[in-house]
Write a protein that holds these residues in place. Structure first.
Motif, mmCIF file in Angstrom:
data_model
loop_
_atom_site.group_PDB
_atom_site.id
_atom_site.type_symbol
_atom_site.label_atom_id
_atom_site.label_comp_id
_atom_site.label_asym_id
_atom_site.label_seq_id
_atom_site.Cartn_x
_atom_site.Cartn_y
_atom_site.Cartn_z
ATOM 1 N N PRO A 132 1.978 10.381 -2.656
ATOM 2 C CA PRO A 132 1.396 9.922 -1.087
ATOM 3 C C PRO A 132 2.834 9.256 -0.350
ATOM 4 C CG PRO A 132 0.260 8.426 -2.388
ATOM 5 C CD PRO A 132 0.837 9.343 -3.455
ATOM 6 N N GLN A 158 -1.917 5.547 10.448
ATOM 7 C CA GLN A 158 -2.893 6.063 9.708
ATOM 8 C C GLN A 158 -1.934 6.530 8.365
ATOM 9 O OE1 GLN A 158 -4.073 9.588 11.891
ATOM 10 N NE2 GLN A 158 -5.076 8.394 13.404
ATOM 11 N N ALA A 159 -0.663 6.958 8.236
ATOM 12 C CA ALA A 159 -0.207 7.046 7.095
ATOM 13 C C ALA A 159 0.013 5.875 6.017
ATOM 14 C CB ALA A 159 1.054 7.869 7.163
ATOM 15 N N GLU A 203 -2.019 3.190 6.355
ATOM 16 C CA GLU A 203 -3.293 2.877 5.750
ATOM 17 C C GLU A 203 -3.658 3.723 4.585
ATOM 18 O OE1 GLU A 203 -5.332 2.839 9.543
ATOM 19 O OE2 GLU A 203 -4.224 1.043 10.314
ATOM 20 N N HIS A 204 -3.520 5.001 4.756
ATOM 21 C CA HIS A 204 -3.483 6.024 3.618
ATOM 22 C C HIS A 204 -2.986 5.563 2.254
ATOM 23 C CE1 HIS A 204 -4.562 9.626 1.496
ATOM 24 N NE2 HIS A 204 -3.177 9.944 1.168
ATOM 25 N N SER A 228 -4.718 2.717 0.648
ATOM 26 C CA SER A 228 -6.169 3.225 0.209
ATOM 27 C C SER A 228 -5.726 3.648 -1.225
ATOM 28 C CB SER A 228 -6.768 4.275 1.123
ATOM 29 O OG SER A 228 -6.181 5.409 1.001
ATOM 30 N N ARG A 229 -4.469 4.094 -1.413
ATOM 31 C CA ARG A 229 -4.097 4.934 -2.759
ATOM 32 C C ARG A 229 -3.339 3.788 -3.485
ATOM 33 N NH1 ARG A 229 -3.543 10.497 -2.814
ATOM 34 N NH2 ARG A 229 -2.858 9.962 -4.786
ATOM 35 N N GLN A 278 -3.117 -3.827 1.429
ATOM 36 C CA GLN A 278 -4.060 -3.561 2.413
ATOM 37 C C GLN A 278 -3.980 -4.553 3.692
ATOM 38 O OE1 GLN A 278 -6.513 -1.473 2.314
ATOM 39 N NE2 GLN A 278 -6.352 -0.647 0.430
#
Length: 220
Positions: free
Chosen positions: A98, A151-152, A154-155, A158-159, A164
């Protein structure tokens, strides 16, 4: 559509319909304006000069754009929409890592911006300070790109690739830094090629991601 309007639209001139001719005139106006802005700047562009260079009458100009600023807005919107598409495609790509997918999206955006310097000069330099309406349009575009970066981030969080947290402020800083670096390149103050500038911006993003990982203890 009235019968008379339909008849006008169906007329053909040298094998092209009226609608095709209108589309061609609009495209010539936009391409000619972009070339002029890239070389001499927006302030020196007049409608008369533009129409003469594009081989379009002023009457035809006003069929497409209500003003010089409306043409500038159309060019900027075109840049913003194409740039967002490029970023979105890369973020949705099939790269397994990611982080690399996010960096690939940044790289694709920088390459898109710099492959046509006139387009980048319009988007990052010439649009600034034109009018309150254009500034609002510019700020709106910056907001959209900031949201994509946030958004990237936060993605990635999440990975487990980033800590966080909310990434809005970090995204604002990164978009601002990228904007200023591109302005430096466009003004010829970096001494870098377009590929070199792309690497410099990617190195900045990569370093910040690495620093966030180290600080949080996330796996590298």
């Amino acid at each position: 559509m009235t019968r008379r309007t339909a008849a006008r639209s169906s007329r053909r001139y040298r094998g092209r319909s009226t609608d095709q001719l209108r589309a061609e005139r609009r495209q010539r106006l936009m391409e000619t304006a972009l070339a002029h802005i890239g070389e001499a700047g927006y302030a020196s562009l007049t409608i008369e000069k533009l129409c003469s260079a594009a081989k379009v009458s002023t009457r035809h100009f006003y069929e497409h754009f209500r003003s010089r600023e409306a043409l500038l807005a159309a060019l900027f919107d075109q840049f913003s929409e194409e740039a967002a598409r490029v970023i979105g495609e890369r973020l949705a790509g099939d790269t397994e890592d990611p982080v690399e997918r996010a960096l690939d999206a940044v790289s694709a955006f920088v390459r898109f911006a710099l492959e046509e310097p006139a387009r980048a000069r319009l988007a990052f330099i010439e649009i600034v300070g034109v009018s309150p309406d254009m500034e609002a349009r510019r700020r709106e575009a910056i907001g959209r790109f900031t949201a994509l970066i946030a958004q990237a981030g936060e993605h990635l969080a999440s990975r487990g690739a980033l800590p966080q947290q909310h990434y809005h402020l970090a995204a604002v800083a990164l978009v601002g830094a990228t904007n200023e670096l591109l302005v430096e390149w466009l003004d010829g103050r970096t001494g870098l090629s377009a590929a070199g500038m792309e690497r410099a911006i990617i190195d900045l993003f990569r370093t910040l991601i690495l620093g966030a990982r180290v600080r949080s203890g996330a796996p590298g």
